[in-house]
Design an enzyme around this catalytic site. Structure first.
Site, mmCIF file in Angstrom:
data_model
loop_
_atom_site.group_PDB
_atom_site.id
_atom_site.type_symbol
_atom_site.label_atom_id
_atom_site.label_comp_id
_atom_site.label_asym_id
_atom_site.label_seq_id
_atom_site.Cartn_x
_atom_site.Cartn_y
_atom_site.Cartn_z
ATOM 1 N N GLU A 464 0.837 -1.202 0.000
ATOM 2 C CA GLU A 464 0.000 0.000 0.000
ATOM 3 C C GLU A 464 0.876 1.257 0.000
ATOM 4 O OE1 GLU A 464 -3.223 -0.189 2.783
ATOM 5 O OE2 GLU A 464 -3.456 1.976 2.827
ATOM 6 N N ARG A 542 -7.402 3.154 13.894
ATOM 7 C CA ARG A 542 -8.355 2.074 13.619
ATOM 8 C C ARG A 542 -8.382 1.085 14.786
ATOM 9 N NH1 ARG A 542 -11.564 -0.227 9.530
ATOM 10 N NH2 ARG A 542 -11.111 1.447 8.063
ATOM 11 N N GLU A 930 -11.110 -7.358 4.708
ATOM 12 C CA GLU A 930 -10.500 -7.423 6.036
ATOM 13 C C GLU A 930 -11.373 -8.064 7.119
ATOM 14 O OE1 GLU A 930 -9.791 -3.199 5.438
ATOM 15 O OE2 GLU A 930 -7.802 -3.441 6.305
HETATM 16 C C1 290 Z 1 -7.226 0.678 5.907
HETATM 17 C C2 290 Z 1 -6.301 1.360 5.207
HETATM 18 C C3 290 Z 1 -6.248 2.749 5.331
HETATM 19 C C4 290 Z 1 -6.063 -0.731 4.810
HETATM 20 N N1 290 Z 1 -7.128 3.348 6.138
HETATM 21 N N2 290 Z 1 -8.097 1.320 6.700
HETATM 22 O O1 290 Z 1 -8.821 3.244 7.557
HETATM 23 C C5 290 Z 1 -8.031 2.671 6.811
HETATM 24 C C6 290 Z 1 -5.248 3.524 4.608
HETATM 25 N N3 290 Z 1 -7.090 -0.621 5.659
HETATM 26 N N4 290 Z 1 -5.580 0.477 4.526
#
Ligand code: 290
Length: 994
Positions: A464, A542, A930
């Site tokens: 990413e 998160r 996820e």
């Molecule tokens: C995520 C991200 C990003 C994977 N922000 N969740 O809130 C998020 C950049 N999962 N990448």
């Protein structure tokens, strides 16, 4: 494969690996090796005398091993093998052993007339326990002998505190456990023999029952809700055939243009140091050398970073981790480039390094402006007001995880038009970031840089951001030499330099009533960011948002901090802090259950959030499907009878224990950074009625292109086969967010739909005026009438936003809910475990493609299983002094164990919740990438449940910590018994790099 094809038994013997599985057996079984010299003169060496030291054997340089003589065993002579590894299959042993005993009847007693007890994995070579053998000789084979032998054995094989390989207590335990197993096994073999009086009780047979792997069975349940021609159908992944035949092209498969060079990285070998001198003379004269570049050569900026530019492309004065990039070498071949890079000699002045979260806390080492707090109610008041019947405090350690995508990072980059433009093909989840980084470091406008990605061989968050600096590194020699350059990382380098899932520490204080109702949570969480900020703050946030998992807590205070450490920068990984936050929560939930003596399920249920619940960050729960999922799963897995059966099994088996757990999850869908929740697409209809779709998302095996193509096909009312998605390209769709956060089907599906609808609206007057036999006829007619058949689509997620100043808002568009049941079995003497069954249920609304979604769930669950039970990163830190400071010991598949095929649950049932449309996302679907990952924690808590049963045998009924991952080492050491008590107390916690 290569290794297997050329391996031989003789080679295994002569290379004398200290953890060879066979060598202890040759020694124990009394094998003899026939050795010949080059003249043909032979001699015989007993296996027992053959191994002399670390990879040293009794073989002269003119000798070879000719043959092996393995004697038959006699009646009442028993030989047995033992092994424990991190993973059941395809793994080298932690400790192994070969044991032999020859019993003889004397005066109506069975006594030892010969024995051999040999271990691997406990010394630099396979070693005999000679004192133990002496002790055994002539002894009556009974419990008294066993007790005496264990005492001798414990002193006989000595492992020093800092022995290479670590896990000293675990290895010591295995030494004794194996002998105990051997004792029982021999007794069992002798069962029924006249005058043999040592019987093994039925319940002890569990120590020696052999492991049997049944064939794996699974089921997949879903309903098909179709929308148009193909949305909702379980379509096959569009490139699956190419992938399984090996024809699918990845970055490294793209033919190199003429005049290309290969790049290799010059890396820091110190965790924190000043660079005193770089000597590249030898590198420059090495074969095939074409160029070497350092910070001073960067034409644009040397500063990079996705949010804060706090990283140097090439370290200029100070290095802050082992594996930091100092320079890049290019040469004619990959091997020559690597060789030249190794020839660069760097002198350092070492500086103190921060090598763990605890170190960072002690030395106040945090990334600037990363302290965050969320609160609701009044935690302090709740603790002091006497409302809580109990208040507990504890600490949860959560280890990191390597992405282990099958395709390592790779970039092919070249200049065009006299060196004025730069193009690249990269393995990345974020082509736009590659474009931006490359433009910045070269000092070019973004409009002159293009990044294309056809597909990638897995990303999981690892590509990413961390792929982008590698593209920028490769861009320097390509641009300055005006030649194509390819940089493909070897697996070990990829693991050493590109960062992992963040390790976390959670420090909690929780107040609750005796009925299990939670009243207050005071939590501090820390994540290990490494040497740059990267996405670590968003990961922490998160984790903070997910620290409630699915539980209603009236009073909450969550503080978070991002630790600066001298490790490579940690980064996004499927779940993005969510799983760590939820795992910490489920730890204290499990603890509450033990404190109030109720089942964890009861604690979970009475604390569930409900419709209308306001979360600690202000978002309100709407359309919760949690209880529906939970009740369906409990019924379908027959939870109560599963628990009863496990209890029955545990009563009957002393040395094997089973455990069950059922765990819920809720995962917030949206990037928490609001601006990232936007998506673009380009839809082009051709005159033959076929459609080329390009959007900002990357295909990484997850089926995004298949789902998005389905959306386009259904929109036009054409078959899926009429729609094609070729690649992702920054010159077709600009400014795309990374393919991440599970949100790409939602975002790009909606952007593509927008474009399709624009084109359909333009076609509509033509379509309604005439009859067309096909979409192709319509498209051609539109073309002849000069109707634009190409459209740019756009989507931004509505109604989201969060304000960290107030700590309140709506960060997520909606939640994806799920629940999982798991049943495991552990061997308490060795820590061996397997998952007997896992049942997973997820609410995916009306799935866009249930077949792909089930694949995502199965993959996420098994990847999560690796995180909770198999995969352990070991770094050179205070816990692992035998590894050089800051170095990654587990830098390849030999030491780092992702799940193998046989780690898949023996019974694996996946179902999607029926009749649950989600009006917040495209065609009523929900995001899948996820959310299921955390459900594998059901395996973790099932393991803990099994350990609880084992400890109860020893009268230990109180709560105990179990750190993540629950590897065989942690399982074994938590199952305190007479053997482990010899060298650990009940508070022992195996070391973990966090
Ligand atoms: C995520 C991200 C990003 C994977 N922000 N969740 O809130 C998020 C950049 N999962 N990448």
């Amino acid at each position: 494969m290569q290794i297997r094809n050329v391996a031989s038994v003789g080679g295994n013997i002569c290379t004398a690996s200290p953890i060879s599985d066979l060598n202890p057996l040759w020694m124990a079984a009394g094998a003899r090796f026939k050795i010949s010299d080059c003249r043909g003169i032979t001699r015989v060496c007993p296996a027992e005398n053959f191994f002399l030291g670390y990879r040293k054997v009794d073989l002269a340089s003119n000798e070879i091993l000719l043959s092996i003589f393995l004697p038959w065993n006699s009646p009442y002579e028993f030989v047995k093998e033992f092994k424990q590894a991190h993973r059941r299959d395809d793994d080298i042993a932690v400790v192994n052993a070969g044991m032999r005993v020859y019993l003889e009847e004397k005066d109506q007693k069975w006594v030892v007339s010969d024995a051999s007890i040999v271990y691997g994995g406990v010394a630099p070579y396979s070693v005999s326990a000679n004192e133990t053998r002496k002790f055994l000789m002539g002894k009556h084979w009974n419990k008294e002998m066993l007790q005496g032998a264990l005492k001798v054995l414990e002193k006989d094989i000595v492992l020093k505190e800092d022995a290479p390989g670590g896990m000293v207590e675990f290895r010591k335990s295995l030494i004794l456990s194996f002998f105990f197993k051997f004792f029982l096994w021999v007794c069992h073999q002798m069962d029924g023999v006249a005058s043999f009086d040592e019987t093994v009780p039925e319940s002890h047979l569990s120590a020696i029952k052999s492991f049997e792997h049944p064939s794996i069975i699974g089921s997949q349940h879903y309903e098909i809700v179709k929308h148009g021609t193909t949305v909702g159908a379980p379509e096959v992944h569009l490139s699956s055939k190419l992938q399984v035949t090996g024809e699918a092209e990845y970055t490294d498969d793209v033919p190199m243009p003429p005049n290309s060079l290969h790049a290799a990285l010059v890396l820091s070998r110190k965790p924190h140091a000043r660079i005193l001198e770089i000597d590249d003379v030898a590198a420059k004269s090495s074969p095939g050398f074409a160029g070497i570049f350092f910070a001073k050569d960067v034409p644009g900026t040397n500063k990079i970073g996705p949010i804060v530019a706090d990283e140097e492309l090439f370290a200029s004065g100070i290095v802050t981790c082992v594996g930091q990039v100092i320079g890049v070498v290019v040469a004619d071949t990959h091997e020559n480039a690597k060789h030249a890079a190794r020839m660069v000699h760097i002198q350092y002045e070492e500086l103190p390094a921060v090598l763990s979260i605890e170190d960072a806390i002690q030395s106040n080492s945090f990334h600037p402006n990363t302290e965050k707090c969320l609160r609701q109610g009044d935690v302090e008041h709740c603790f002091f007001s006497g409302q809580c019947d109990k208040i507990i405090e504890g600490e949860v350690l959560v280890g990191g995880q390597e992405h282990f995508y099958l395709e390592p990072n790779s970039t092919l980059i070249w200049t065009t038009d006299g060196g004025n433009e730069v193009h690249m093909i990269s393995s990345t989840q974020a082509p736009q970031k590659h474009q931006k980084y490359v433009a910045n470091v070269l000092g070019l406008p973004m409009s002159k840089v293009v990044c294309k990605t056809k597909r990638i061989g897995g990303g999981f968050g690892g590509k990413e951001t961390r792929s982008a600096f590698l593209a920028a590194v490769a861009a320097i020699p390509s641009y300055l030499l005006n030649r194509p350059v390819k940089l493909t990382l070897d697996r070990d380098i990829d693991m050493m330099v590109t960062g992992q899932r963040h390790s976390f520490i959670g420090k909690y204080k929780v107040g609750f009533r005796n009925d299990g109702k939670i009243l207050a949570l005071d939590l501090e969480i820390f994540n290990n960011a490494g040497n740059s900020l990267d996405l670590s703050l968003a990961v922490l946030e998160r984790a903070m948002f997910h620290s409630d998992n699915v539980y209603e807590i009236p009073n909450v205070r969550i503080k978070g901090k991002v630790c600066f450490t001298n490790f490579p920068s940690n980064t996004a990984f499927r779940g993005f802090g969510g799983p760590q936050g939820m795992l910490i929560a489920e730890n204290w939930i499990q603890r509450i259950s033990m404190e109030v003596q109720k089942s964890p399920e009861e604690i979970r249920e009475i604390n569930f959030q409900r419709e209308g619940s306001v979360l600690h960050y202000g978002q309100q729960i709407e359309h919760s499907t949690l209880e529906r999922l939970w009740n369906e799963l409990k019924a379908s897995c027959n939870f109560l009878s599963a628990r009863k059966e496990v209890e029955q099994f545990n009563l009957q088996n002393i040395w094997k224990k089973r455990g069950v757990a059922i765990v819920p999850t809720k995962f917030g869908i949206s990037f928490t950074a609001k601006f990232m929740n936007q998506a673009g697409a380009l839809v082009q209809v051709y005159t033959d009625g076929t459609v080329l779709v390009t959007h900002g998302g990357v295909e990484m095996g997850q089926g995004l292109h298949t789902k998005v193509a389905q959306v386009a096909a259904s929109s036009f009312g054409i078959p899926l086969s009429s729609v094609f998605i070729s690649e992702t390209s920054t010159d077709k769709v600009p400014n795309a967010s990374p393919t991440a956060a599970s949100a790409s089907s939602d975002l790009y599906g909606a952007a593509v739909l927008d474009a399709c609808e624009q084109i359909k609206a333009r076609m509509e007057p033509m379509a309604s005026k005439h009859y067309f036999g096909s979409f192709a006829e319509l498209a051609y007619a539109c073309y002849m009438e000069r109707i634009d058949l190409s459209a740019h689509g756009f989507y931004k997620t509505p109604d989201i936003g969060f304000d960290w100043a107030t700590g309140k808002g709506v960060p997520f568009r909606y939640f994806t809910y799920g629940a999982a049941f798991a049943e495991v079995e552990i061997d308490t003497l060795t820590g061996d475990f397997h998952t007997r069954r896992a049942d997973v249920i997820l609410d995916l609304g009306f799935s866009l493609n249930p077949a792909i979604d089930v694949g995502q769930i199965e993959g996420a669950f098994v990847q999560g299983l690796g995180w909770v039970a198999l995969e352990e990163l070991k770094w050179g830190d205070a816990a692992h002094k035998w590894v050089p400071p800051g170095c990654l010991y587990t830098s390849g598949p030999g030491t780092y164990k992702i799940p193998s095929i046989n780690d898949v649950p023996f019974k694996f049932n996946v179902s999607l919740l029926k009749d649950a449309p989600n009006d917040k996302a495209i065609h009523s679907s929900k995001a899948v990438g996820e959310p299921p990952f955390f459900l594998a924690s059901a395996v973790f808590f099932a393991i803990k449940d099994a350990i609880i049963a084992a400890r109860a045998e020893e009268g230990l009924t109180g709560w105990f910590p179990l750190d993540n991952p629950a590897t065989p080492e942690r399982i074994r050491m938590a199952c305190i018994d007479e053997f482990t008590k010899l060298f650990i107390d009940s508070h022992f916690r195996p070391k973990l790099s966090v």
